[in-house]
Enzyme design. Structure first.
Site, PDB file in Angstrom:
ATOM      1  CE1 TYR A 197      -3.882   2.223   0.399  1.00 22.46           C
ATOM      2  CE2 TYR A 197      -2.776   3.118   2.340  1.00 22.46           C
ATOM      3  CZ  TYR A 197      -3.790   3.179   1.405  1.00 22.46           C
ATOM      4  OH  TYR A 197      -4.716   4.206   1.466  1.00 22.46           O
ATOM      5  CB  THR A 214     -13.828   4.281   4.475  1.00 22.00           C
ATOM      6  OG1 THR A 214     -12.448   3.902   4.643  1.00 22.00           O
ATOM      7  CG2 THR A 214     -13.924   5.789   4.294  1.00 22.00           C
TER       8      THR A 214
END
Length: 239
Positions: A146, A180
């Protein structure tokens, strides 16, 4: 006419950005695997898996993107879609998970950026924003993939800026830590794969996570505002 493309628009931060752009008078084209309910006027949606390069290429060959951008007086591309997996140290990440992360987080964003610029040659005001991350600027254990993909987005805008493309403003923007589905994924990761798990659990429990609608509105205001592109690599919390 003001037009914007938002990837990953159907939930979380992408939904917040899309909603704010619609409220600001933009026609929005949303690209996501699922549809965003509750919006009709001004919103077009395409079901598209950005982890499938062949499907993305096939869609671009249909000229639907170019047709949407036709007659635009200002145009925005928000590369928001992204995935945090695989979360694990090197040696436990897996080929398919690594490949998908690079495809969604980097390849799709760069492919769409190229197509967007090609389709907006006659548009005087065009803006490209990558939704990046602080992880692209600071390394985190378990997040090497990531981190690498988000760093790629930061460096991409630097290279694009050096190209000096007429009418194009670019920025790689970190949104902060938002409440989220990505955060839920992070909190569900075993601590042996992500040593900082409890830190992120604490952010949720203490109410320190940003609201997707509020942050999305702030990002939309910045992206369409006069200061966009003044700095190439930014953080919405510092603007």
């Amino acid at each position: 006419m003001k037009k914007a493309i938002v990837t990953g628009h159907s939930k979380g931060l992408g939904a917040g950005i899309a909603a704010a752009l619609l409220e600001g008078g933009y026609n929005v084209l949303g690209l996501s695997r699922s549809a965003l309910p509750g919006f009709e006027s001004g919103l077009e949606q395409v079901a598209l898996d950005l982890g499938d390069t062949a499907a993305l290429s096939h869609w671009l060959e249909s000229d639907e993107l170019a047709d949407f951008l036709e007659h635009a007086e200002s145009a925005v591309l928000v590369n928001n879609a992204g995935i945090v997996e695989p979360i694990a140290p090197l040696g436990r990440q897996g080929a398919s998970a690594i490949a998908r992360a690079v495809t969604v987080n980097v390849s799709a964003a760069l492919i769409l950026a190229d197509a967007f610029v090609a389709a907006t040659e006659s548009v005087a005001d065009r803006r490209l924003v990558h939704i990046s991350s602080g992880a692209g600027r600071h390394a985190y254990t378990g997040w090497s993939v990531y981190c690498a993909t988000k760093a790629a987005l930061d460096h991409h805008v630097r290279g694009v800026a050096d190209d000096g493309i007429a009418g194009l403003k670019v920025e790689s923007l970190a949104p902060g830590v938002i409440d989220t589905g990505m955060q839920a994924t992070i909190r569900s990761t075993p601590e042996e794969d992500f040593a900082l798990r409890e830190r992120f659990v604490g952010l949720k429990e203490s109410g320190a996570l940003g609201d997707p609608e509020t942050v999305g509105a702030k990002i939309a205001a910045h992206v369409t505002g006069p200061k966009f592109g003044a700095e190439l690599v930014t953080d919405i919390r510092e603007l």
